[in-house]
Write a protein that holds these residues in place. Structure first.
Motif, PDB file in Angstrom:
ATOM      1  N   ARG A  67     -37.033  41.902 -48.166  1.00  0.00           N
ATOM      2  CA  ARG A  67     -37.887  42.696 -47.274  1.00  0.00           C
ATOM      3  C   ARG A  67     -39.312  42.138 -47.184  1.00  0.00           C
ATOM      4  O   ARG A  67     -39.911  42.148 -46.108  1.00  0.00           O
ATOM      5  CB  ARG A  67     -37.949  44.158 -47.754  1.00  0.00           C
ATOM      6  CG  ARG A  67     -36.617  44.863 -47.785  1.00  0.00           C
ATOM      7  CD  ARG A  67     -36.772  46.349 -48.055  1.00  0.00           C
ATOM      8  NE  ARG A  67     -37.435  46.622 -49.340  1.00  0.00           N
ATOM      9  CZ  ARG A  67     -38.567  47.310 -49.466  1.00  0.00           C
ATOM     10  NH1 ARG A  67     -39.188  47.780 -48.404  1.00  0.00           N
ATOM     11  NH2 ARG A  67     -39.097  47.520 -50.672  1.00  0.00           N
ATOM     12  N   PHE A  68     -39.856  41.661 -48.296  1.00  0.00           N
ATOM     13  CA  PHE A  68     -41.221  41.135 -48.333  1.00  0.00           C
ATOM     14  C   PHE A  68     -41.158  39.620 -48.501  1.00  0.00           C
ATOM     15  O   PHE A  68     -40.272  39.093 -49.203  1.00  0.00           O
ATOM     16  CB  PHE A  68     -42.005  41.710 -49.500  1.00  0.00           C
ATOM     17  CG  PHE A  68     -42.295  43.188 -49.418  1.00  0.00           C
ATOM     18  CD1 PHE A  68     -41.782  43.982 -48.406  1.00  0.00           C
ATOM     19  CD2 PHE A  68     -43.100  43.783 -50.371  1.00  0.00           C
ATOM     20  CE1 PHE A  68     -42.047  45.335 -48.340  1.00  0.00           C
ATOM     21  CE2 PHE A  68     -43.386  45.135 -50.331  1.00  0.00           C
ATOM     22  CZ  PHE A  68     -42.856  45.913 -49.309  1.00  0.00           C
ATOM     23  N   THR A  69     -42.120  38.931 -47.909  1.00  0.00           N
ATOM     24  CA  THR A  69     -42.190  37.481 -48.027  1.00  0.00           C
ATOM     25  C   THR A  69     -43.632  37.047 -48.215  1.00  0.00           C
ATOM     26  O   THR A  69     -44.503  37.390 -47.401  1.00  0.00           O
ATOM     27  CB  THR A  69     -41.621  36.786 -46.777  1.00  0.00           C
ATOM     28  OG1 THR A  69     -40.278  37.231 -46.548  1.00  0.00           O
ATOM     29  CG2 THR A  69     -41.615  35.273 -46.960  1.00  0.00           C
ATOM     30  N   ILE A  70     -43.871  36.268 -49.264  1.00  0.00           N
ATOM     31  CA  ILE A  70     -45.195  35.716 -49.505  1.00  0.00           C
ATOM     32  C   ILE A  70     -45.262  34.321 -48.890  1.00  0.00           C
ATOM     33  O   ILE A  70     -44.281  33.574 -48.914  1.00  0.00           O
ATOM     34  CB  ILE A  70     -45.523  35.677 -51.016  1.00  0.00           C
ATOM     35  CG1 ILE A  70     -46.995  35.326 -51.242  1.00  0.00           C
ATOM     36  CG2 ILE A  70     -44.596  34.723 -51.753  1.00  0.00           C
ATOM     37  CD1 ILE A  70     -47.437  35.477 -52.704  1.00  0.00           C
ATOM     38  N   SER A  71     -46.418  33.990 -48.332  1.00  0.00           N
ATOM     39  CA  SER A  71     -46.627  32.659 -47.771  1.00  0.00           C
ATOM     40  C   SER A  71     -48.111  32.343 -47.842  1.00  0.00           C
ATOM     41  O   SER A  71     -48.914  33.203 -48.203  1.00  0.00           O
ATOM     42  CB  SER A  71     -46.135  32.584 -46.320  1.00  0.00           C
ATOM     43  OG  SER A  71     -46.885  33.479 -45.499  1.00  0.00           O
ATOM     44  N   ARG A  72     -48.478  31.078 -47.525  1.00  0.00           N
ATOM     45  CA  ARG A  72     -49.899  30.735 -47.551  1.00  0.00           C
ATOM     46  C   ARG A  72     -50.194  29.708 -46.474  1.00  0.00           C
ATOM     47  O   ARG A  72     -49.326  28.950 -46.052  1.00  0.00           O
ATOM     48  CB  ARG A  72     -50.335  30.250 -48.930  1.00  0.00           C
ATOM     49  CG  ARG A  72     -50.108  28.775 -49.217  1.00  0.00           C
ATOM     50  CD  ARG A  72     -48.707  28.475 -49.623  1.00  0.00           C
ATOM     51  NE  ARG A  72     -48.511  27.093 -50.002  1.00  0.00           N
ATOM     52  CZ  ARG A  72     -48.142  26.138 -49.169  1.00  0.00           C
ATOM     53  NH1 ARG A  72     -47.991  26.410 -47.881  1.00  0.00           N
ATOM     54  NH2 ARG A  72     -47.932  24.911 -49.590  1.00  0.00           N
ATOM     55  N   ASP A  73     -51.446  29.702 -46.048  1.00  0.00           N
ATOM     56  CA  ASP A  73     -51.937  28.720 -45.089  1.00  0.00           C
ATOM     57  C   ASP A  73     -53.109  28.025 -45.759  1.00  0.00           C
ATOM     58  O   ASP A  73     -54.202  28.583 -45.861  1.00  0.00           O
ATOM     59  CB  ASP A  73     -52.374  29.422 -43.798  1.00  0.00           C
ATOM     60  CG  ASP A  73     -52.813  28.440 -42.734  1.00  0.00           C
ATOM     61  OD1 ASP A  73     -53.222  27.303 -43.074  1.00  0.00           O
ATOM     62  OD2 ASP A  73     -52.782  28.808 -41.553  1.00  0.00           O
ATOM     63  N   ASN A  74     -52.861  26.809 -46.236  1.00  0.00           N
ATOM     64  CA  ASN A  74     -53.897  26.095 -46.973  1.00  0.00           C
ATOM     65  C   ASN A  74     -55.111  25.780 -46.111  1.00  0.00           C
ATOM     66  O   ASN A  74     -56.230  25.720 -46.614  1.00  0.00           O
ATOM     67  CB  ASN A  74     -53.325  24.806 -47.550  1.00  0.00           C
ATOM     68  CG  ASN A  74     -52.312  25.063 -48.638  1.00  0.00           C
ATOM     69  OD1 ASN A  74     -52.059  26.206 -49.012  1.00  0.00           O
ATOM     70  ND2 ASN A  74     -51.699  24.012 -49.152  1.00  0.00           N
ATOM     71  N   THR A  75     -54.908  25.589 -44.834  1.00  0.00           N
ATOM     72  CA  THR A  75     -56.030  25.247 -43.951  1.00  0.00           C
ATOM     73  C   THR A  75     -56.996  26.408 -43.791  1.00  0.00           C
ATOM     74  O   THR A  75     -58.166  26.214 -43.478  1.00  0.00           O
ATOM     75  CB  THR A  75     -55.532  24.804 -42.570  1.00  0.00           C
ATOM     76  OG1 THR A  75     -54.879  25.923 -41.939  1.00  0.00           O
ATOM     77  CG2 THR A  75     -54.577  23.633 -42.685  1.00  0.00           C
ATOM     78  N   LYS A  76     -56.494  27.606 -44.014  1.00  0.00           N
ATOM     79  CA  LYS A  76     -57.328  28.799 -43.882  1.00  0.00           C
ATOM     80  C   LYS A  76     -57.650  29.441 -45.227  1.00  0.00           C
ATOM     81  O   LYS A  76     -58.297  30.500 -45.267  1.00  0.00           O
ATOM     82  CB  LYS A  76     -56.631  29.832 -42.986  1.00  0.00           C
ATOM     83  CG  LYS A  76     -56.397  29.357 -41.563  1.00  0.00           C
ATOM     84  CD  LYS A  76     -55.728  30.443 -40.729  1.00  0.00           C
ATOM     85  CE  LYS A  76     -55.514  29.994 -39.295  1.00  0.00           C
ATOM     86  NZ  LYS A  76     -54.838  31.034 -38.482  1.00  0.00           N
ATOM     87  N   ASN A  77     -57.201  28.836 -46.319  1.00  0.00           N
ATOM     88  CA  ASN A  77     -57.385  29.425 -47.651  1.00  0.00           C
ATOM     89  C   ASN A  77     -56.933  30.879 -47.674  1.00  0.00           C
ATOM     90  O   ASN A  77     -57.624  31.759 -48.208  1.00  0.00           O
ATOM     91  CB  ASN A  77     -58.848  29.337 -48.087  1.00  0.00           C
ATOM     92  CG  ASN A  77     -59.176  27.990 -48.712  1.00  0.00           C
ATOM     93  OD1 ASN A  77     -58.332  27.112 -48.774  1.00  0.00           O
ATOM     94  ND2 ASN A  77     -60.405  27.832 -49.159  1.00  0.00           N
ATOM     95  N   THR A  78     -55.798  31.130 -47.094  1.00  0.00           N
ATOM     96  CA  THR A  78     -55.310  32.501 -46.949  1.00  0.00           C
ATOM     97  C   THR A  78     -53.861  32.610 -47.409  1.00  0.00           C
ATOM     98  O   THR A  78     -53.044  31.734 -47.126  1.00  0.00           O
ATOM     99  CB  THR A  78     -55.427  32.961 -45.483  1.00  0.00           C
ATOM    100  OG1 THR A  78     -56.802  32.913 -45.088  1.00  0.00           O
ATOM    101  CG2 THR A  78     -54.920  34.386 -45.321  1.00  0.00           C
ATOM    102  N   VAL A  79     -53.584  33.696 -48.116  1.00  0.00           N
ATOM    103  CA  VAL A  79     -52.234  34.012 -48.549  1.00  0.00           C
ATOM    104  C   VAL A  79     -51.800  35.281 -47.815  1.00  0.00           C
ATOM    105  O   VAL A  79     -52.601  36.195 -47.618  1.00  0.00           O
ATOM    106  CB  VAL A  79     -52.169  34.230 -50.070  1.00  0.00           C
ATOM    107  CG1 VAL A  79     -50.772  34.636 -50.508  1.00  0.00           C
ATOM    108  CG2 VAL A  79     -52.597  32.971 -50.795  1.00  0.00           C
ATOM    109  N   TYR A  80     -50.542  35.315 -47.438  1.00  0.00           N
ATOM    110  CA  TYR A  80     -50.025  36.450 -46.677  1.00  0.00           C
ATOM    111  C   TYR A  80     -48.896  37.137 -47.437  1.00  0.00           C
ATOM    112  O   TYR A  80     -48.213  36.529 -48.266  1.00  0.00           O
ATOM    113  CB  TYR A  80     -49.490  35.976 -45.322  1.00  0.00           C
ATOM    114  CG  TYR A  80     -50.500  35.245 -44.490  1.00  0.00           C
ATOM    115  CD1 TYR A  80     -50.525  33.855 -44.448  1.00  0.00           C
ATOM    116  CD2 TYR A  80     -51.437  35.940 -43.736  1.00  0.00           C
ATOM    117  CE1 TYR A  80     -51.455  33.169 -43.675  1.00  0.00           C
ATOM    118  CE2 TYR A  80     -52.376  35.271 -42.964  1.00  0.00           C
ATOM    119  CZ  TYR A  80     -52.373  33.889 -42.942  1.00  0.00           C
ATOM    120  OH  TYR A  80     -53.304  33.222 -42.182  1.00  0.00           O
TER     121      TYR A  80
END
Length: 124
Positions: A67-80
């Protein structure tokens, strides 16, 4: 000083979705592990998901797998944290955290920095 700022929380109906964001600043993150935890009223803070900053290796709590998924965008220094098929029992304050141990961890004490949290409320 590392700062973590969460956003994206809100009030939704059961079955709906939300995407939480955690913007990281003030440090280097190439060797960090990022995590999401949550704390419901009257309960202890619990692990939700974790991800290595430099890889796609992840781990999720059994209660949120599928149901939940963690991800990240290194270019934005952001984790979702993508929250799908939300249930009333998912209601909690969700916290982002960073650890420099460099290993995936479900333990609160392994995390060095914490955000202020974002509220997620799911009604039936």
């Amino acid at each position: 000083q590392v700062q973590l700022v969460e956003s994206g929380g809100g009030s939704v109906q059961a079955g709906e979705s939300l995407r939480l964001s955690c913007a990281a600043s003030g440090g280097t993150f190439s060797s960090t592990v990022m995590g999401w935890f949550r704390q419901a009223p009257g309960k202890e803070r619990e692990f939700v998901a974790t991800i290595k900053w430099t890889s796609r290796v992840t781990a999720h709590a059994d209660s949120v797998k599928g149901r939940f998924t963690i991800s990240r965008d290194n270019t934005k220094n952001t984790v979702y944290l993508q929250l799908n098929s939300l249930k009333p029992e998912d209601t909690a304050v969700y916290y982002c955290a960073a650890n420099y141990v460099g290993l995936l961890s479900m333990r609160l004490n392994d995390y060095d920095y914490w955000g202020q949290g974002t509220q997620v409320t799911v009604s039936s």
